[in-house]
Design an enzyme around this catalytic site. Structure first.
Site, PDB file in Angstrom:
ATOM      1  N   TYR A 186      -8.226 -10.682   1.551  1.00  0.00           N
ATOM      2  CA  TYR A 186      -9.529 -10.067   1.886  1.00  0.00           C
ATOM      3  C   TYR A 186     -10.294  -9.619   0.645  1.00  0.00           C
ATOM      4  O   TYR A 186     -11.473  -9.279   0.726  1.00  0.00           O
ATOM      5  CB  TYR A 186      -9.384  -8.903   2.873  1.00  0.00           C
ATOM      6  CG  TYR A 186      -8.620  -7.684   2.395  1.00  0.00           C
ATOM      7  CD1 TYR A 186      -9.169  -6.809   1.457  1.00  0.00           C
ATOM      8  CD2 TYR A 186      -7.369  -7.392   2.898  1.00  0.00           C
ATOM      9  CE1 TYR A 186      -8.473  -5.686   1.030  1.00  0.00           C
ATOM     10  CE2 TYR A 186      -6.664  -6.270   2.485  1.00  0.00           C
ATOM     11  CZ  TYR A 186      -7.216  -5.427   1.550  1.00  0.00           C
ATOM     12  OH  TYR A 186      -6.531  -4.331   1.128  1.00  0.00           O
ATOM     13  N   GLU A 187      -9.619  -9.636  -0.505  1.00  0.00           N
ATOM     14  CA  GLU A 187     -10.333  -9.309  -1.742  1.00  0.00           C
ATOM     15  C   GLU A 187     -11.072 -10.538  -2.279  1.00  0.00           C
ATOM     16  O   GLU A 187     -11.658 -10.495  -3.364  1.00  0.00           O
ATOM     17  CB  GLU A 187      -9.358  -8.760  -2.779  1.00  0.00           C
ATOM     18  CG  GLU A 187      -8.772  -7.410  -2.374  1.00  0.00           C
ATOM     19  CD  GLU A 187      -7.736  -6.895  -3.354  1.00  0.00           C
ATOM     20  OE1 GLU A 187      -8.103  -6.565  -4.488  1.00  0.00           O
ATOM     21  OE2 GLU A 187      -6.544  -6.833  -2.977  1.00  0.00           O
ATOM     22  N   ALA A 223       2.344  -2.216   4.487  1.00  0.00           N
ATOM     23  CA  ALA A 223       1.987  -1.252   5.535  1.00  0.00           C
ATOM     24  C   ALA A 223       1.473  -2.065   6.714  1.00  0.00           C
ATOM     25  O   ALA A 223       0.789  -3.072   6.517  1.00  0.00           O
ATOM     26  CB  ALA A 223       0.885  -0.336   5.027  1.00  0.00           C
ATOM     27  N   SER A 244       0.820  -1.224   0.000  1.00  0.00           N
ATOM     28  CA  SER A 244       0.000   0.000   0.000  1.00  0.00           C
ATOM     29  C   SER A 244       0.844   1.260   0.000  1.00  0.00           C
ATOM     30  O   SER A 244       1.674   1.446   0.896  1.00  0.00           O
ATOM     31  CB  SER A 244      -0.870   0.062   1.261  1.00  0.00           C
ATOM     32  OG  SER A 244      -1.775  -0.981   1.278  1.00  0.00           O
ATOM     33  N   HIS A 266      -2.758   0.529  -4.762  1.00  0.00           N
ATOM     34  CA  HIS A 266      -2.098  -0.596  -5.434  1.00  0.00           C
ATOM     35  C   HIS A 266      -2.362  -0.474  -6.940  1.00  0.00           C
ATOM     36  O   HIS A 266      -3.507  -0.608  -7.385  1.00  0.00           O
ATOM     37  CB  HIS A 266      -2.641  -1.937  -4.939  1.00  0.00           C
ATOM     38  CG  HIS A 266      -2.281  -2.241  -3.518  1.00  0.00           C
ATOM     39  ND1 HIS A 266      -1.366  -3.206  -3.168  1.00  0.00           N
ATOM     40  CD2 HIS A 266      -2.695  -1.680  -2.365  1.00  0.00           C
ATOM     41  CE1 HIS A 266      -1.243  -3.241  -1.849  1.00  0.00           C
ATOM     42  NE2 HIS A 266      -2.045  -2.322  -1.336  1.00  0.00           N
ATOM     43  N   HIS A 286      -7.727   3.985   5.946  1.00  0.00           N
ATOM     44  CA  HIS A 286      -6.824   3.585   4.859  1.00  0.00           C
ATOM     45  C   HIS A 286      -6.055   4.798   4.329  1.00  0.00           C
ATOM     46  O   HIS A 286      -4.878   4.696   3.961  1.00  0.00           O
ATOM     47  CB  HIS A 286      -7.617   2.902   3.738  1.00  0.00           C
ATOM     48  CG  HIS A 286      -6.719   2.236   2.734  1.00  0.00           C
ATOM     49  ND1 HIS A 286      -5.867   1.201   3.066  1.00  0.00           N
ATOM     50  CD2 HIS A 286      -6.509   2.479   1.419  1.00  0.00           C
ATOM     51  CE1 HIS A 286      -5.181   0.829   1.995  1.00  0.00           C
ATOM     52  NE2 HIS A 286      -5.554   1.584   0.979  1.00  0.00           N
ATOM     53  N   ASN A 322       0.567   3.291  11.153  1.00  0.00           N
ATOM     54  CA  ASN A 322      -0.275   3.824  12.240  1.00  0.00           C
ATOM     55  C   ASN A 322       0.118   3.082  13.503  1.00  0.00           C
ATOM     56  O   ASN A 322       0.623   1.957  13.433  1.00  0.00           O
ATOM     57  CB  ASN A 322      -1.758   3.575  11.925  1.00  0.00           C
ATOM     58  CG  ASN A 322      -2.049   2.120  11.610  1.00  0.00           C
ATOM     59  OD1 ASN A 322      -1.639   1.597  10.564  1.00  0.00           O
ATOM     60  ND2 ASN A 322      -2.734   1.458  12.511  1.00  0.00           N
ATOM     61  N   HIS A 330      -5.048  -9.128  -2.254  1.00  0.00           N
ATOM     62  CA  HIS A 330      -5.055  -9.592  -0.865  1.00  0.00           C
ATOM     63  C   HIS A 330      -6.084 -10.702  -0.666  1.00  0.00           C
ATOM     64  O   HIS A 330      -7.087 -10.749  -1.365  1.00  0.00           O
ATOM     65  CB  HIS A 330      -5.434  -8.447   0.084  1.00  0.00           C
ATOM     66  CG  HIS A 330      -4.530  -7.275   0.036  1.00  0.00           C
ATOM     67  ND1 HIS A 330      -4.611  -6.333  -0.960  1.00  0.00           N
ATOM     68  CD2 HIS A 330      -3.531  -6.877   0.862  1.00  0.00           C
ATOM     69  CE1 HIS A 330      -3.689  -5.393  -0.750  1.00  0.00           C
ATOM     70  NE2 HIS A 330      -3.014  -5.705   0.340  1.00  0.00           N
ATOM     71  N   MET A 353      -2.190  -7.280   6.674  1.00  0.00           N
ATOM     72  CA  MET A 353      -3.122  -8.216   6.016  1.00  0.00           C
ATOM     73  C   MET A 353      -2.512  -8.877   4.790  1.00  0.00           C
ATOM     74  O   MET A 353      -3.237  -9.233   3.856  1.00  0.00           O
ATOM     75  CB  MET A 353      -4.388  -7.454   5.596  1.00  0.00           C
ATOM     76  CG  MET A 353      -5.070  -6.693   6.713  1.00  0.00           C
ATOM     77  SD  MET A 353      -6.448  -5.743   6.075  1.00  0.00           S
ATOM     78  CE  MET A 353      -6.724  -4.600   7.437  1.00  0.00           C
ATOM     79  N   SER A 354      -1.218  -9.025   4.772  1.00  0.00           N
ATOM     80  CA  SER A 354      -0.617  -9.532   3.525  1.00  0.00           C
ATOM     81  C   SER A 354       0.685 -10.263   3.812  1.00  0.00           C
ATOM     82  O   SER A 354       0.941 -10.698   4.933  1.00  0.00           O
ATOM     83  CB  SER A 354      -0.338  -8.346   2.589  1.00  0.00           C
ATOM     84  OG  SER A 354       0.659  -7.513   3.148  1.00  0.00           O
TER      85      SER A 354
HETATM   86  N1  HPA Z   1      -4.139  -3.393  11.035  1.00  0.00           N
HETATM   87  C1  HPA Z   1      -4.104  -4.264   9.993  1.00  0.00           C
HETATM   88  N2  HPA Z   1      -3.501  -3.981   8.841  1.00  0.00           N
HETATM   89  C2  HPA Z   1      -2.910  -2.781   8.724  1.00  0.00           C
HETATM   90  C3  HPA Z   1      -2.922  -1.826   9.769  1.00  0.00           C
HETATM   91  C4  HPA Z   1      -3.575  -2.154  10.977  1.00  0.00           C
HETATM   92  O1  HPA Z   1      -3.625  -1.364  11.939  1.00  0.00           O
HETATM   93  N3  HPA Z   1      -2.250  -0.729   9.312  1.00  0.00           N
HETATM   94  C5  HPA Z   1      -1.842  -1.028   8.053  1.00  0.00           C
HETATM   95  N4  HPA Z   1      -2.243  -2.260   7.680  1.00  0.00           N
END
Ligand code: HPA
Length: 283
Positions: free
Chosen positions: A88-89, A116, A33, A64, A253, A241, A86, A217-218
């Protein structure tokens, strides 16, 4: 839908890529990302949209681009996934692993992945870089049935040790380069969830308690595919974050992508430094 056998699919993907550009990369890179800008540093660049490549899954995630980029970076022939699809997609684990198989079939023996991630370690700050040295796999992905269907050659060796997923020698080189560039680098454990939502503060707290330093998530399907193919892997997170474990505070996001844009150049300099070393000492 019944898919053609894996080998046939990989052959078809590779044949398509080679028909567009005759290419033998030594390093494969996956850009997460907001980190796609590294592909702009590639010289003699050519690009293929995932949607045009047989058997590739498109990515719909913001930040992406969904393009396969080939060219030279720091003097080495590279193939880059500018963005990833991903889990989740809605894709299966074997589909998330597939691009790495194809980049390996093109000739890559090293995989560098980026993502990320939300920082769980209380010492982490947004914008930090983290070298992944271990992981917790919550993608629950590799059922024996799915492996037997999609990657039958892996079934006899069901349990390769995960201790060797992140190549120690490459990590040491990356840390030395970070030192030379005066780029602060955390080192820690990445926990992968299915997403697609960011966590509640209770989930963040639980993941921290489990021993993770960052959550995303990846990446794990890719590094595990690389391990099973005998590739050496290096994986980086941008801490986009910092998880709020006590105060309800939503992660967005947009915040994640903005933090990656800001930290991206530091990570790119570092990756170029690693490639320069690999070009000089190919082992
Ligand atoms: N959680 C899950 N995936 C992420 C996060 C998060 O806080 N930040 C960036 N990708």
């Amino acid at each position: 839908m019944l898919l053609p056998p894996l080998k046939q699919r990989v052959d078809e993907t590779v044949a398509y890529v080679l028909s567009r550009r005759l290419w033998q990369p030594t390093v494969a890179i996956v850009l997460g990302s907001g980190l796609g800008a590294l592909a702009e540093r590639v010289t003699h660049r050519s690009k293929l949209a995932y949607s045009d490549i047989p058997h590739f899954c498109a990515t719909h995630a913001n930040g992406h681009a969904g393009e396969l980029v080939m060219g030279y970076l720091a003097g080495l022939p590279v193939v880059i996934l500018q963005g990833r699809a991903h889990r989740y997609e809605g894709i299966a684990d074997h589909q998330a692993r597939y691009p790495v198989r194809c980049m390996h079939a093109l000739g890559a023996s090293v995989l560098i992945t980026t993502n990320a991630a939300g920082g769980l370690n209380p010492r982490y700050r947004a914008g930090d870089l983290m070298l992944i040295d271990s992981h917790i796999d919550f993608l629950w992905a590799r059922s024996r049935w799915e492996l037997a269907q999609q990657e039958p050659e892996l079934v006899p060796q069901m349990a390769p040790s995960r201790a060797t997923v992140y190549a120690g020698c490459l990590r040491e080189r990356a840390l030395a380069i970070a030192c030379r560039l005066a780029t602060p680098m955390q080192q820690g454990c990445y926990l992968a969830t299915l997403g697609p939502t960011y966590e509640t503060r209770s989930e963040y707290r639980m993941f921290r308690w489990m021993g993770a330093d960052a959550v995303g998530m990846s990446t794990l399907p890719e590094v595990l595919a690389a391990q099973s193919l005998g590739m050496r892997s290096l994986a980086f997170s941008v801490i986009s974050n910092v998880a709020s474990t006590d105060v309800p505070q939503a992660t967005t996001h947009a915040e994640v992508v903005a933090a990656c844009h800001a930290a991206g150049p530091r990570l790119m300099d570092l990756i170029e430094g690693v490639l320069q070393e690999l070009a000089g000492q190919p082992d």
